[in-house]
Design an enzyme around this catalytic site. Structure first.
Site, PDB file in Angstrom:
ATOM      1  N   CYS A 128       0.839  -1.199   0.000  1.00  0.00           N
ATOM      2  CA  CYS A 128       0.000   0.000   0.000  1.00  0.00           C
ATOM      3  C   CYS A 128       0.877   1.253   0.000  1.00  0.00           C
ATOM      4  CB  CYS A 128      -0.961  -0.015   1.183  1.00  0.00           C
ATOM      5  SG  CYS A 128      -2.273   1.220   1.064  1.00  0.00           S
ATOM      6  N   ASP A 197      -3.599   1.017  10.042  1.00  0.00           N
ATOM      7  CA  ASP A 197      -4.814   1.812  10.247  1.00  0.00           C
ATOM      8  C   ASP A 197      -5.253   1.710  11.687  1.00  0.00           C
ATOM      9  OD1 ASP A 197      -4.938   1.527   7.148  1.00  0.00           O
ATOM     10  OD2 ASP A 197      -6.327   3.113   7.743  1.00  0.00           O
TER      11      ASP A 197
HETATM   12  C1  RUB Z   1      -3.993   3.130   3.579  1.00  0.00           C
HETATM   13  C2  RUB Z   1      -3.310   2.103   4.387  1.00  0.00           C
HETATM   14  C3  RUB Z   1      -2.011   2.513   5.035  1.00  0.00           C
HETATM   15  C4  RUB Z   1      -2.311   3.006   6.446  1.00  0.00           C
HETATM   16  C5  RUB Z   1      -1.101   3.668   7.069  1.00  0.00           C
HETATM   17  O1  RUB Z   1      -5.283   2.738   3.191  1.00  0.00           O
HETATM   18  O2  RUB Z   1      -3.773   1.005   4.612  1.00  0.00           O
HETATM   19  O3  RUB Z   1      -1.129   1.418   5.124  1.00  0.00           O
HETATM   20  O4  RUB Z   1      -3.381   3.931   6.426  1.00  0.00           O
HETATM   21  O5  RUB Z   1      -0.783   4.840   6.349  1.00  0.00           O
HETATM   22  P1  RUB Z   1      -6.172   3.738   2.289  1.00  0.00           P
HETATM   23  P2  RUB Z   1       0.034   6.003   7.077  1.00  0.00           P
HETATM   24  O6  RUB Z   1      -5.397   4.029   1.050  1.00  0.00           O
HETATM   25  O7  RUB Z   1      -7.425   2.952   2.038  1.00  0.00           O
HETATM   26  O8  RUB Z   1      -6.428   4.984   3.112  1.00  0.00           O
HETATM   27  O9  RUB Z   1       1.289   5.381   7.596  1.00  0.00           O
HETATM   28  O10 RUB Z   1       0.295   7.029   6.024  1.00  0.00           O
HETATM   29  O11 RUB Z   1      -0.829   6.535   8.187  1.00  0.00           O
END
Ligand code: RUB
Length: 311
Positions: A128, A197
């Site tokens: 991701c 998340d």
């Molecule tokens: C984003 C996702 C990321 C986490 C952490 O999902 O799963 O791995 O949110 O991101 P989506 P961060 O694209 O559905 O929002 O480290 O930037 O908080």
């Protein structure tokens, strides 16, 4: 001039449609939107102020159900005090600024802490697009370590494309693979590093769909599995026994012409749960902790959230 609620609804829509995405950014965007709202409304008194910001917070809270950064950010901002309208307004704005600052500092600190685990010549697999996982990768690279990254596409929204563009901009050698290639490349990988998340009270991880399968592959290959998560990604609700809601997104994200197929239903869960047994370490801004310590992090760092809740 736009109305305060329109501006707030605009941010809410950007979060819902994922123009603003990633748990950390969602939290900061919600805190800032609430601050702007509080500074631009013109209520008759403190009671009306409380009611209006309460409604605004609800609009933001409904945008994405899984990311606890959203509810934790909003709760931190909403813990304002003040007897009268102006002091309440100032207090709320201060809380929002403090959250944003805390979040940015945490991302930097996790970069420093997490990068110590990365050695010269390591290969890192990420899934991701996590700003916090990328902070670890960038800090390791900037400290002179020669690293390579393997990034997954992260279907159906292809957040992996954002990741490879960022890595390319930093000059980090990167390979892009389809999600299902993880088992084929995992033996070349030294660390899987992903964001979060939600971290639950028992140390399990809720992250982008596909994370759990990567953790299984990493476990089988004895590859280290590292989670990068600020403490506001830990969920106080799970300490009360609540389960984390997993967001189901539109079928069209997976298969655009689906409505023409009468007997097929597309399922599109956006996140999955990786049990804590598959996680080696969670890098937070207060240190690299074993997932089993998550309960303590919630108690120590988010203890205020427990106030007034019956156990
Ligand atoms: C984003 C996702 C990321 C986490 C952490 O999902 O799963 O791995 O949110 O991101 P989506 P961060 O694209 O559905 O929002 O480290 O930037 O908080």
């Amino acid at each position: 001039m736009t109305r305060p609620m329109d501006d707030l609804a605009d941010t809410a829509e950007k979060i819902r449609s994922m123009e603003i995405r990633g748990a950390a950014l969602i939290g900061r965007a919600a805190a800032s939107a609430l601050k702007e709202f509080a500074l631009s409304i013109d209520p008759a008194g403190i009671d009306e102020f409380n009611a209006q910001v309460g409604r605004a917070a609800d609009v933001l809270l409904k945008t994405r159900p899984t990311a606890v950064s959203l509810s934790n950010a909003i709760r931190m901002v909403m813990r304002y005090d003040g007897e009268d309208l102006e002091s309440a307004r100032t207090s709320l704005a201060k809380n929002a600024d403090a959250f944003v600052e805390r979040s940015l500092r945490a991302v930097e600190r996790i970069g420093e802490i997490g990068s110590r685990r990365v050695r010269d010549g390591d290969v890192i697999l990420t899934h991701c697009n996590s700003s916090v996982a990328l902070s670890i990768i960038k800090t390791a690279f900037d400290s002179g370590k020669d690293i390579k990254v393997i990034a997954t596409e992260s279907r159906p929204r292809y957040q992996g494309h954002l990741t490879i563009k960022t890595l390319d901009g930093w000059g980090i050698e990167t390979e892009l693979v389809v999600d299902s290639a993880v088992r084929s490349v995992i033996n070349e990988v030294d660390h899987v590093i992903v964001g979060a998340d939600v971290i639950t009270a028992n140390g399990s991880l809720v992250n982008k769909i596909g994370t759990a399968a990567i953790a299984l592959a990493a476990s089988e290959a004895r590859t280290s599995f590292v989670v990068a998560a600020e403490t506001y990604k830990f969920s106080p609700e799970t300490m009360m026994g609540e389960l984390v809601p997993i967001e189901e997104r539109a079928a069209e994200e997976v298969y655009p012409g689906i409505s023409e197929l009468l007997h097929v239903r597309v399922r599109n869960p956006a996140f999955d749960v990786t049990p804590h047994q598959y996680i080696d370490v969670i890098c937070t801004e207060v240190g690299a902790i074993p997932p089993e310590m998550s309960y303590l992090v919630i108690k120590e760092m988010l203890g205020w959230e427990m106030e007034g809740r019956a156990l």
